[in-house]
Write an enzyme that holds these catalytic residues in place. Structure first.
Site, PDB file in Angstrom:
ATOM      1  N   LYS A  65      45.591  49.324  40.424  1.00 25.68           N
ATOM      2  CA  LYS A  65      46.828  49.574  40.703  1.00 25.68           C
ATOM      3  C   LYS A  65      47.954  49.340  39.535  1.00 25.68           C
ATOM      4  O   LYS A  65      48.696  50.185  39.297  1.00 25.68           O
ATOM      5  CB  LYS A  65      47.203  48.350  41.974  1.00 25.68           C
ATOM      6  CG  LYS A  65      46.395  48.572  43.203  1.00 25.68           C
ATOM      7  CD  LYS A  65      46.844  47.324  44.037  1.00 25.68           C
ATOM      8  CE  LYS A  65      46.427  46.018  43.829  1.00 25.68           C
ATOM      9  NZ  LYS A  65      45.020  45.819  43.427  1.00 25.68           N
ATOM     10  N   THR A  66      47.603  48.320  38.625  1.00 24.84           N
ATOM     11  CA  THR A  66      48.513  48.198  37.541  1.00 24.84           C
ATOM     12  C   THR A  66      48.206  49.459  36.465  1.00 24.84           C
ATOM     13  O   THR A  66      49.321  50.127  35.934  1.00 24.84           O
ATOM     14  CB  THR A  66      48.033  47.090  36.676  1.00 24.84           C
ATOM     15  OG1 THR A  66      48.331  45.894  37.854  1.00 24.84           O
ATOM     16  CG2 THR A  66      49.284  46.492  35.679  1.00 24.84           C
ATOM     17  N   ASP A 110      54.100  43.870  41.083  1.00 31.23           N
ATOM     18  CA  ASP A 110      52.717  43.278  41.363  1.00 31.23           C
ATOM     19  C   ASP A 110      53.217  42.287  42.536  1.00 31.23           C
ATOM     20  O   ASP A 110      53.889  41.572  42.597  1.00 31.23           O
ATOM     21  CB  ASP A 110      51.821  42.883  40.465  1.00 31.23           C
ATOM     22  CG  ASP A 110      50.487  42.820  40.913  1.00 31.23           C
ATOM     23  OD1 ASP A 110      49.885  43.516  41.840  1.00 31.23           O
ATOM     24  OD2 ASP A 110      49.488  42.288  39.948  1.00 31.23           O
ATOM     25  N   THR A 159      47.670  43.596  47.572  1.00 28.80           N
ATOM     26  CA  THR A 159      46.372  43.500  48.148  1.00 28.80           C
ATOM     27  C   THR A 159      46.573  43.117  49.504  1.00 28.80           C
ATOM     28  O   THR A 159      45.272  43.274  50.485  1.00 28.80           O
ATOM     29  CB  THR A 159      45.538  42.124  47.527  1.00 28.80           C
ATOM     30  OG1 THR A 159      46.527  41.086  47.575  1.00 28.80           O
ATOM     31  CG2 THR A 159      45.328  42.486  46.141  1.00 28.80           C
ATOM     32  N   ARG A 218      37.394  46.392  37.113  1.00 34.89           N
ATOM     33  CA  ARG A 218      37.597  45.340  36.566  1.00 34.89           C
ATOM     34  C   ARG A 218      36.215  44.487  36.216  1.00 34.89           C
ATOM     35  O   ARG A 218      35.903  43.911  35.065  1.00 34.89           O
ATOM     36  CB  ARG A 218      38.593  44.367  36.884  1.00 34.89           C
ATOM     37  CG  ARG A 218      38.970  43.024  36.221  1.00 34.89           C
ATOM     38  CD  ARG A 218      39.827  42.187  36.661  1.00 34.89           C
ATOM     39  NE  ARG A 218      41.472  42.849  36.554  1.00 34.89           N
ATOM     40  CZ  ARG A 218      42.150  42.673  37.397  1.00 34.89           C
ATOM     41  NH1 ARG A 218      41.835  42.057  38.463  1.00 34.89           N
ATOM     42  NH2 ARG A 218      43.531  43.417  37.217  1.00 34.89           N
TER      43      ARG A 218
HETATM   44  P1  ADP Z   1      44.579  46.002  39.836  1.00 38.32           P
HETATM   45  O1  ADP Z   1      46.034  46.215  39.161  1.00 38.32           O
HETATM   46  O2  ADP Z   1      44.490  46.511  40.570  1.00 38.32           O
HETATM   47  O3  ADP Z   1      44.205  44.570  39.841  1.00 38.32           O
HETATM   48  P2  ADP Z   1      44.051  47.099  37.045  1.00 38.32           P
HETATM   49  O4  ADP Z   1      44.808  48.021  36.972  1.00 38.32           O
HETATM   50  O5  ADP Z   1      44.397  45.704  36.222  1.00 38.32           O
HETATM   51  O6  ADP Z   1      43.776  46.527  38.605  1.00 38.32           O
HETATM   52  O7  ADP Z   1      42.540  47.455  36.591  1.00 38.32           O
HETATM   53  C1  ADP Z   1      41.479  46.456  35.988  1.00 38.32           C
HETATM   54  C2  ADP Z   1      40.975  47.199  34.785  1.00 38.32           C
HETATM   55  O8  ADP Z   1      40.041  48.191  35.465  1.00 38.32           O
HETATM   56  C3  ADP Z   1      41.661  48.084  33.900  1.00 38.32           C
HETATM   57  O9  ADP Z   1      41.924  47.256  32.827  1.00 38.32           O
HETATM   58  C4  ADP Z   1      41.001  49.064  33.603  1.00 38.32           C
HETATM   59  O10 ADP Z   1      40.299  49.065  32.413  1.00 38.32           O
HETATM   60  C5  ADP Z   1      39.996  49.209  34.789  1.00 38.32           C
HETATM   61  N1  ADP Z   1      40.109  50.298  35.511  1.00 38.32           N
HETATM   62  C6  ADP Z   1      40.772  50.151  37.132  1.00 38.32           C
HETATM   63  N2  ADP Z   1      40.776  51.548  37.224  1.00 38.32           N
HETATM   64  C7  ADP Z   1      39.998  52.278  36.607  1.00 38.32           C
HETATM   65  C8  ADP Z   1      39.739  53.747  36.689  1.00 38.32           C
HETATM   66  N3  ADP Z   1      40.094  54.432  37.922  1.00 38.32           N
HETATM   67  N4  ADP Z   1      39.059  54.192  35.586  1.00 38.32           N
HETATM   68  C9  ADP Z   1      38.874  53.613  34.637  1.00 38.32           C
HETATM   69  N5  ADP Z   1      39.021  52.421  34.419  1.00 38.32           N
HETATM   70  C10 ADP Z   1      39.702  51.647  35.517  1.00 38.32           C
END
Ligand code: ADP
Length: 343
Positions: A65-66, A110, A159, A218
């Site tokens: 998401k981030t 977030d 989430t 992640r």
């Molecule tokens: P969320 O905000 O949903 O908790 P993040 O955006 O922080 O998740 O993602 C966590 C890590 O996973 C990121 O640092 C990135 O390296 C990896 N990641 C997430 N989605 C992808 C994707 N679609 N392709 C490649 N790497 C991804």
């Protein structure tokens, strides 16, 4: 962005995650449908030279998401500001950010389901009218001034989409849901990360790691870094199948990607609560887990893989969970409404 390669540095793990974060849509693996739609919206906004409509993005933690919010800013060539709802305690906290937004920038919040009502009200006006209501003075002499804001895109991530109020939800023009990734998509992510980190990764080892990554990039990246540690200590410069097999065993991660805590959750439902139903709060306490950790991280994957069910009366272990833990003998006939997935 400054990144540290020193694992001892404060937040080393977090810094490494930033290093692996895709910067452009073409590097964001999987989620094809979502990407196709987004590229249309991005192109249209660019052509009209307007801010992209506000974006609501939901899904379990670690699915991107981030990352996606940062990609939107990069693709639009605009500034990117990041915060999380718990950090927005007072009106001045959000005003401080809104008043420094630049033209068409992307503002990421977030955990948007945790906004305080007063902050949420301010956000409505900012999102809809492009203005900030600011109260000057106190008591009878207090008055409100309206400060115009530049057009911007709010990206709200959560989430727990069910906990977002409908007035807030309805102010987002684009709604996205990120789902768990397939093994093939995780393999792509692992191979890309291995290249960035300079780790040799055998294709079969990548496949095994993908299966153990609970559909979550992640987790995949975190496991990859641990594999590198195990390989290095074993004096190897390549992560092989045997390295992965041995390391997963040491980390107590099984062939479904379940960790010790996943199994503790299932075992507690079966042994302490007769397979359920048991309320989420009771269950969280029984395994020493926070309710958010249980609901956001553990449960979605256990449900997706068919180990756990959420029913109106609580959580229940399925037949698959009994079988996976070797607890078939504990299975008891239950009233049909409580019946999970049978053997
Ligand atoms: P969320 O905000 O949903 O908790 P993040 O955006 O922080 O998740 O993602 C966590 C890590 O996973 C990121 O640092 C990135 O390296 C990896 N990641 C997430 N989605 C992808 C994707 N679609 N392709 C490649 N790497 C991804």
């Amino acid at each position: 962005m400054e990144t540290s390669l020193d694992p001892q540095a404060e937040g080393g793990e977090e810094q490494r995650e930033i290093l692996l974060r895709p910067q452009l849509l073409k590097d964001f693996q999987g989620q094809e449908n979502l990407k196709e739609n987004l590229s249309v919206f991005l192109r249209a906004a660019r052509e009209r030279q307007e801010a992209l409509d506000h974006v609501f993005v939901s899904g379990p933690p670690g699915l991107g998401k981030t990352t996606l919010a940062g990609i939107l800013a990069n693709e639009l060539g605009v500034d990117f500001k990041v915060t999380a709802a718990p950090a927005l305690d007072k009106p001045k906290d959000i005003a401080g950010i809104l008043t420094t937004l630049t033209e068409r920038s992307v503002f990421f919040i977030d955990e948007i389901h945790r906004l305080k009502p007063a902050i949420e009200e301010m956000l409505y006006i900012a999102m809809e009218d492009g203005e900030l209501d600011w109260v000057i003075g106190q008591g009878p002499s207090a008055r409100t001034v309206r400060i115009p804001l530049p057009p911007f895109t709010l990206v709200g991530a959560t989430t727990k989409p069910g906990r977002v109020s409908s007035p807030l939800f309805s102010r987002f023009g684009i709604h996205l849901r990120i789902d768990f990734y397939s093994d093939a998509e995780l393999i792509e992510i692992l191979l890309r990360s291995a290249t960035i980190l300079g780790i040799g990764l055998e294709p079969e080892a990548a496949s095994l790691l993908a299966q153990s990554s609970r559909g979550t990039p992640r987790v995949a990246n975190r496991l990859l870094r641990r594999m590198r540690d195990f390989a290095q200590v074993a004096g190897k410069d390549l992560v092989t199948v045997s390295v992965v097999e041995a390391a997963l065993k040491r980390l107590e991660i099984d062939r479904f990607g379940l960790e010790r805590q996943d199994r503790a959750i299932l075992e507690s439902i079966i042994r302490n609560y007769d397979g359920g139903p048991v309320g989420a709060e009771t269950l969280a306490i029984s395994v020493g887990e926070g309710i958010d950790g249980l609901e956001d991280f553990y449960e979605p994957y256990l449900i997706q893989r068919g180990f756990l069910m959420r029913t109106p009366r609580g959580r229940m272990a399925t037949g698959l969970a009994y079988r996976h833990l070797g607890l078939e003998a504990q299975w008891k006939e239950k009233p049909s409404e409580d019946q999970g997935i049978l053997f």
